[in-house]
Design a protein around this motif. Structure first.
Motif, PDB file in Angstrom:
ATOM      1  N   GLY A  26      43.938  44.142  29.609  1.00  0.00           N
ATOM      2  CA  GLY A  26      43.630  43.169  30.464  1.00  0.00           C
ATOM      3  C   GLY A  26      43.507  43.597  31.891  1.00  0.00           C
ATOM      4  O   GLY A  26      42.985  43.085  32.441  1.00  0.00           O
ATOM      5  N   ARG A  29      39.178  47.110  34.488  1.00  0.00           N
ATOM      6  CA  ARG A  29      38.094  46.355  34.952  1.00  0.00           C
ATOM      7  C   ARG A  29      36.907  47.113  35.153  1.00  0.00           C
ATOM      8  O   ARG A  29      36.663  48.384  35.411  1.00  0.00           O
ATOM      9  CB  ARG A  29      38.193  45.871  36.415  1.00  0.00           C
ATOM     10  N   THR A  42      31.641  41.345  36.139  1.00  0.00           N
ATOM     11  CA  THR A  42      32.814  42.047  35.997  1.00  0.00           C
ATOM     12  C   THR A  42      33.218  41.889  34.748  1.00  0.00           C
ATOM     13  O   THR A  42      33.566  40.625  34.563  1.00  0.00           O
ATOM     14  CB  THR A  42      33.791  42.244  37.036  1.00  0.00           C
ATOM     15  N   ASN A  44      36.861  42.667  31.721  1.00  0.00           N
ATOM     16  CA  ASN A  44      38.242  43.378  31.385  1.00  0.00           C
ATOM     17  C   ASN A  44      38.106  44.253  30.411  1.00  0.00           C
ATOM     18  O   ASN A  44      36.969  44.118  29.688  1.00  0.00           O
ATOM     19  CB  ASN A  44      39.190  42.425  31.826  1.00  0.00           C
ATOM     20  N   GLU A  48      36.252  40.170  28.244  1.00  0.00           N
ATOM     21  CA  GLU A  48      36.009  39.074  28.922  1.00  0.00           C
ATOM     22  C   GLU A  48      35.409  38.928  30.230  1.00  0.00           C
ATOM     23  O   GLU A  48      35.865  39.943  30.987  1.00  0.00           O
ATOM     24  CB  GLU A  48      37.482  38.428  29.038  1.00  0.00           C
ATOM     25  N   THR A  50      35.122  38.248  33.804  1.00  0.00           N
ATOM     26  CA  THR A  50      36.178  37.830  35.019  1.00  0.00           C
ATOM     27  C   THR A  50      35.470  37.415  36.388  1.00  0.00           C
ATOM     28  O   THR A  50      36.252  36.806  37.040  1.00  0.00           O
ATOM     29  CB  THR A  50      37.245  38.832  35.177  1.00  0.00           C
ATOM     30  N   ASP A  51      34.205  37.944  36.532  1.00  0.00           N
ATOM     31  CA  ASP A  51      33.719  37.619  37.723  1.00  0.00           C
ATOM     32  C   ASP A  51      32.297  37.847  37.535  1.00  0.00           C
ATOM     33  O   ASP A  51      31.758  38.466  36.870  1.00  0.00           O
ATOM     34  CB  ASP A  51      34.198  38.569  38.737  1.00  0.00           C
TER      35      ASP A  51
END
Length: 107
Positions: A26, A29, A42, A44, A48, A50-51
């Motif tokens: 988690g 990145r 981005t 992880n 997932e 994240t950005d």
């Protein structure tokens, strides 16, 4: 041939290292980009998103398909990068087990 007791000891250590790696995923990145950095995604270590950053110049209501393609390409690049990071982090874990034929482990 490896001593069975050493094998059990190695597998227990591997199990501990894998649990630690799972916890760290988690925190990993990676950012992928497309269109000359017009779109950046981005992810992880759990894959997932994240950005996401989108340069306003990439937002053309007459060409939504191009923006969609840029997002998909940036996401794909980010996934490739995070997979490489995970491979590097986990590669050292399997260092002593390469010569073993353990079902389910493709070493």
């Amino acid at each position: 041939m490896m001593n069975p007791f050493d094998l059990v000891k190695n597998l227990q250590g591997l199990q501990s290292q894998m649990a630690k790696l799972k916890d760290e995923l988690g925190d990993l990145r990676a950012t992928g980009s497309s269109g000359g950095n017009m779109v950046q995604v981005t992810v992880n270590g759990k894959f997932e998103m994240t950005d996401i950053k989108i340069d306003p110049i990439a937002v053309d209501p007459r060409d939504v398909q191009m923006l969609q393609d840029l997002i998909v390409a940036a996401h794909s690049a980010a996934i490739d990068k995070i997979q490489e990071e995970i491979k590097e982090k986990s590669g050292s874990m399997f260092g002593g087990l390469e010569g073993l034929n353990i079902p389910g482990l493709n070493l």
